[in-house]
Motif scaffolding. Structure first.
Motif, PDB file in Angstrom:
ATOM      1  N   GLY A   1       0.844  -1.192   0.000  1.00  0.00           N
ATOM      2  CA  GLY A   1       0.000   0.000   0.000  1.00  0.00           C
ATOM      3  C   GLY A   1       0.875   1.235   0.000  1.00  0.00           C
ATOM      4  N   VAL A   2       0.734   2.053  -1.024  1.00  0.00           N
ATOM      5  CA  VAL A   2       1.480   3.318  -1.075  1.00  0.00           C
ATOM      6  C   VAL A   2       0.550   4.396  -0.522  1.00  0.00           C
ATOM      7  N   ILE A   3       0.919   4.946   0.618  1.00  0.00           N
ATOM      8  CA  ILE A   3       0.015   5.796   1.394  1.00  0.00           C
ATOM      9  C   ILE A   3       0.443   7.259   1.315  1.00  0.00           C
ATOM     10  N   ARG A   4      -0.556   8.106   1.121  1.00  0.00           N
ATOM     11  CA  ARG A   4      -0.289   9.538   1.119  1.00  0.00           C
ATOM     12  C   ARG A   4      -0.147  10.006   2.561  1.00  0.00           C
ATOM     13  N   GLY A   5       1.026  10.535   2.914  1.00  0.00           N
ATOM     14  CA  GLY A   5       1.218  11.025   4.283  1.00  0.00           C
ATOM     15  C   GLY A   5       2.477  10.459   4.915  1.00  0.00           C
ATOM     16  N   GLU A   6       2.831  11.015   6.067  1.00  0.00           N
ATOM     17  CA  GLU A   6       4.027  10.557   6.777  1.00  0.00           C
ATOM     18  C   GLU A   6       3.653   9.377   7.660  1.00  0.00           C
ATOM     19  N   SER A   7       4.621   8.471   7.870  1.00  0.00           N
ATOM     20  CA  SER A   7       4.281   7.248   8.589  1.00  0.00           C
ATOM     21  C   SER A   7       3.898   7.518  10.043  1.00  0.00           C
TER      22      SER A   7
ATOM     23  N   LEU B   1       3.589  -1.219   3.888  1.00  0.00           N
ATOM     24  CA  LEU B   1       3.178   0.171   3.671  1.00  0.00           C
ATOM     25  C   LEU B   1       4.371   1.036   3.287  1.00  0.00           C
ATOM     26  N   ILE B   2       4.161   1.838   2.273  1.00  0.00           N
ATOM     27  CA  ILE B   2       5.177   2.803   1.848  1.00  0.00           C
ATOM     28  C   ILE B   2       4.527   4.180   1.924  1.00  0.00           C
ATOM     29  N   TYR B   3       5.203   5.123   2.562  1.00  0.00           N
ATOM     30  CA  TYR B   3       4.603   6.455   2.720  1.00  0.00           C
ATOM     31  C   TYR B   3       5.238   7.450   1.765  1.00  0.00           C
ATOM     32  N   LEU B   4       4.406   8.238   1.152  1.00  0.00           N
ATOM     33  CA  LEU B   4       4.901   9.327   0.302  1.00  0.00           C
ATOM     34  C   LEU B   4       4.322  10.639   0.832  1.00  0.00           C
ATOM     35  N   ASN B   5       5.146  11.668   0.871  1.00  0.00           N
ATOM     36  CA  ASN B   5       4.570  12.961   1.244  1.00  0.00           C
ATOM     37  C   ASN B   5       3.724  13.463   0.079  1.00  0.00           C
ATOM     38  N   ARG B   6       2.974  14.539   0.348  1.00  0.00           N
ATOM     39  CA  ARG B   6       2.004  14.988  -0.640  1.00  0.00           C
ATOM     40  C   ARG B   6       2.617  15.267  -2.005  1.00  0.00           C
ATOM     41  N   GLU B   7       3.784  15.877  -1.934  1.00  0.00           N
ATOM     42  CA  GLU B   7       4.508  16.229  -3.162  1.00  0.00           C
ATOM     43  C   GLU B   7       4.862  14.953  -3.956  1.00  0.00           C
ATOM     44  N   GLN B   8       5.471  13.998  -3.250  1.00  0.00           N
ATOM     45  CA  GLN B   8       5.834  12.731  -3.911  1.00  0.00           C
ATOM     46  C   GLN B   8       4.589  11.995  -4.390  1.00  0.00           C
TER      47      GLN B   8
ATOM     48  N   SER C   1       5.478   8.616 -11.361  1.00  0.00           N
ATOM     49  CA  SER C   1       6.792   8.807 -11.956  1.00  0.00           C
ATOM     50  C   SER C   1       7.880   8.841 -10.889  1.00  0.00           C
ATOM     51  N   ASP C   2       7.473   8.810  -9.621  1.00  0.00           N
ATOM     52  CA  ASP C   2       8.467   9.003  -8.567  1.00  0.00           C
ATOM     53  C   ASP C   2       9.544   7.906  -8.605  1.00  0.00           C
ATOM     54  N   ILE C   3      10.778   8.361  -8.686  1.00  0.00           N
ATOM     55  CA  ILE C   3      11.887   7.421  -8.852  1.00  0.00           C
ATOM     56  C   ILE C   3      12.076   6.557  -7.607  1.00  0.00           C
ATOM     57  N   ALA C   4      11.923   7.195  -6.446  1.00  0.00           N
ATOM     58  CA  ALA C   4      12.095   6.444  -5.191  1.00  0.00           C
ATOM     59  C   ALA C   4      11.078   5.309  -5.109  1.00  0.00           C
ATOM     60  N   LEU C   5       9.834   5.628  -5.462  1.00  0.00           N
ATOM     61  CA  LEU C   5       8.787   4.614  -5.420  1.00  0.00           C
ATOM     62  C   LEU C   5       9.103   3.486  -6.403  1.00  0.00           C
ATOM     63  N   LYS C   6       9.523   3.875  -7.614  1.00  0.00           N
ATOM     64  CA  LYS C   6       9.866   2.852  -8.620  1.00  0.00           C
ATOM     65  C   LYS C   6      10.935   1.911  -8.096  1.00  0.00           C
TER      66      LYS C   6
ATOM     67  N   ILE D   1      11.654   1.202  -4.958  1.00  0.00           N
ATOM     68  CA  ILE D   1      11.127   0.310  -3.918  1.00  0.00           C
ATOM     69  C   ILE D   1      10.231  -0.761  -4.551  1.00  0.00           C
ATOM     70  N   ALA D   2       9.333  -0.298  -5.422  1.00  0.00           N
ATOM     71  CA  ALA D   2       8.378  -1.231  -6.020  1.00  0.00           C
ATOM     72  C   ALA D   2       9.096  -2.300  -6.837  1.00  0.00           C
ATOM     73  N   SER D   3      10.218  -1.938  -7.439  1.00  0.00           N
ATOM     74  CA  SER D   3      10.920  -2.922  -8.276  1.00  0.00           C
ATOM     75  C   SER D   3      11.384  -4.116  -7.430  1.00  0.00           C
ATOM     76  N   LEU D   4      11.537  -3.896  -6.126  1.00  0.00           N
ATOM     77  CA  LEU D   4      11.904  -5.006  -5.242  1.00  0.00           C
ATOM     78  C   LEU D   4      10.797  -6.047  -5.186  1.00  0.00           C
ATOM     79  N   TYR D   5       9.582  -5.611  -5.475  1.00  0.00           N
ATOM     80  CA  TYR D   5       8.428  -6.506  -5.355  1.00  0.00           C
ATOM     81  C   TYR D   5       7.924  -6.979  -6.723  1.00  0.00           C
ATOM     82  N   ALA D   6       8.629  -6.651  -7.753  1.00  0.00           N
ATOM     83  CA  ALA D   6       8.192  -6.993  -9.107  1.00  0.00           C
ATOM     84  C   ALA D   6       8.265  -8.506  -9.307  1.00  0.00           C
ATOM     85  N   PRO D   7       7.477  -9.059 -10.223  1.00  0.00           N
ATOM     86  CA  PRO D   7       6.453  -8.361 -10.996  1.00  0.00           C
ATOM     87  C   PRO D   7       5.193  -8.105 -10.161  1.00  0.00           C
ATOM     88  N   TYR D   8       4.782  -6.854 -10.123  1.00  0.00           N
ATOM     89  CA  TYR D   8       3.597  -6.541  -9.330  1.00  0.00           C
ATOM     90  C   TYR D   8       2.419  -6.191 -10.229  1.00  0.00           C
TER      91      TYR D   8
END
Ligand SMILES: *Cc1c(COP(=O)(O)O)cnc(C)c1O
Length: 319
Positions: free
Chosen positions: A101-107, A125-132, A138-143, A145-152
Motif C-alpha cells: 500500500g502506497v500511502i499519502r502522508g508521513e508514517s 506500507l510505503i509512505y509518500l509525502n504529498r509532493e511525492q 513517476s516518482d523514482i524512489a517509489l519505482k 522500492i516497487a521494483s523489489l516486489y516486481a512483478p507486481y
C-alpha cells in the motif's frame, strides 16, 4: 486458513434488500429500498467485514487478472483511511498474496487503526509525502522500492479501472427489475460506471442511475464515469443509459462532515437500525431524502446501494 480465489470470489452471495419506511416517503409515493452490501458475508470476522461493500466487486476481476499474470504482489495507492487499501490488505491476507500500500502522508502520523490493521494483515506500507504522492506514477524512489516486489500488479488509487467496472456490473444480479432509480455514493466513479454497464447489458432497462458525489467539484466525475466506460467493451453504455452525477450533497468536500450531516446520520441510524458512514453513504441518503422532500423523485421506486465503508464505525463501536 488460506482461501482460494473461487472460495472468495465465486461463492454465492445474497445481500439483504430492505425497505426504508418514512411517512414523508409515503406522501411522495416513493418506495425506498437499500441493498446492503455492507454485510456481504455471514462470517462475522474483521477480514470479511473489510471486504464487504463495493470494494469486493471492484477487486474481483483485478485479482483474477493479477493471478493470471502471475504477479508476485498487488500494489495500490490511497489515503490513510482508504477503504480500498483496507479491502486490498484483507484480500491479500485471505488469499496469501503479498500486498503493498502506497500511502499519502508521513508514517508517524498515519498509523491509524485502518493502517495498523492493514499492516497486521501483512500489507507492506510505503509512505509518500504529498509532493511525492502527486507524482506517484513517476516518482523514482517509489519505482526503486516497487521494483523489489516486481512483478507486481498495479491497481489505481480507489481501484477504478475497466475490470472494476466489470465486477460492479454484476451488482445488477441483486437489483430487482422494477426500480426506477438506482442511487449510490460516488468517489472515483468505478462503481457507478459498473451499474451503468450492468443496466446497458440488461438491454431495455429505463432505470435511471443517480450518483451522489462525495467530492467538491463540478463535472469531473461525470467525465471520469464516461472515461471509465469508454475503456470497457461497452463504450456505448454511457450514451444509452440514463444517468447523472449530483454535485450538491458533498457537504464541503471529501470526508468533510457538518453538524447537519451528523444529525441526519444519527437520526437515520437510530430509526432504521442501519449504520452509515459520514464519508459516503450518509451523504447519499441525505441527498435522496432532500430530493424526495423537494418532490423531485415523486412516485418512484428507488434502490440505494449501501456500499459499505464502516471501518471507522466498527472501530468506534468496539470502544
Ligand atoms: C470506495 C467507496 C465508494 C466509492 O466508490 P467509487 O467506485 O470510487 O466511486 C462509495 N462508498 C463506499 C463506502 C466506499 O468505500
Amino acid at each position: 486458513m488460506v482461501k482460494s480465489y473461487s472460495d472468495l470470489f465465486e461463492r454465492p452471495l445474497n445481500p439483504a434488500l430492505v425497505e426504508i419506511k418514512e411517512p414523508f416517503l409515503d406522501q411522495q409515493q416513493v418506495r425506498l429500498y437499500c441493498l446492503r452490501l455492507e454485510q456481504l458475508f455471514p462470517e462475522n470476522e474483521a477480514l470479511y467485514r473489510a471486504i464487504s461493500g463495493n470494494k469486493y466487486f471492484k477487486l474481483k476481476y483485478n485479482i483474477l487478472q493479477a493471478l493470471k499474470e502471475q504477479a508476485m504482489t498487488l500494489l495500490s495507492f490511497g489515503g490513510a483511511y482508504s477503504n480500498h487499501i483496507y479491502a486490498l490488505a484483507a484480500i491479500g491476507k485471505l488469499l496469501a498474496l503479498p500486498t503493498i500500500g502506497v500511502i499519502r502522508g508521513e508514517s508517524c502520523q498515519s498509523l491509524n487503526p485502518v493502517l495498523a490493521c492493514a499492516e497486521k494483515w501483512g500489507m507492506h506500507l510505503i509512505y509518500l509525502n504529498r509532493e511525492q504522492y502527486r507524482k506517484k506514477h513517476s516518482d523514482i524512489a517509489l519505482k526503486a522500492i516497487a521494483s523489489l516486489y516486481a512483478p507486481y500488479y498495479l491497481l489505481p488509487e480507489g481501484g477504478s479501472n475497466a475490470l472494476a467496472v466489470k465486477g460492479c456490473a454484476e451488482l445488477l444480479h441483486f437489483i430487482p427489475d422494477n426500480m426506477d432509480t438506482i442511487a449510490l455514493a460516488v468517489g472515483t466513479g468505478g462503481t457507478m460506471a459498473g451499474i451503468i454497464q450492468g443496466l446497458y447489458q440488461h438491454s431495455n432497462s429505463t432505470t435511471k442511475v443517480l450518483g451522489f458525489s462525495v467530492l467538491k467539484g463540478d463535472n469531473f466525475l461525470t467525465q471520469a464515469v464516461r472515461n471509465l466506460l469508454s475503456d470497457t467493451d461497452t463504450p456505448l453504455a454511457s450514451e444509452r443509459v440514463n444517468w447523472q452525477v449530483i454535485n450538491t450533497y458533498h457537504f464541503g468536500g471529501y470526508a468533510k462532515v457538518t453538524p447537519l450531516l451528523r444529525q441526519f446520520m444519527d437520526r437515520f441510524e437510530q430509526q432504521h437500525a442501519l449504520l452509515l458512514d459520514p464519508v459516503y453513504t450518509a451523504k447519499m441518503l441525505y441527498g435522496i431524502y432532500d430530493m424526495v422532500e423537494k418532490g423531485r423523485l415523486k412516485n418512484t421506486n428507488i434502490l440505494c446501494i449501501h456500499t459499505g465503508g464502516l471501518i471507522g464505525r466498527t472501530a468506534q463501536l468496539m470502544k
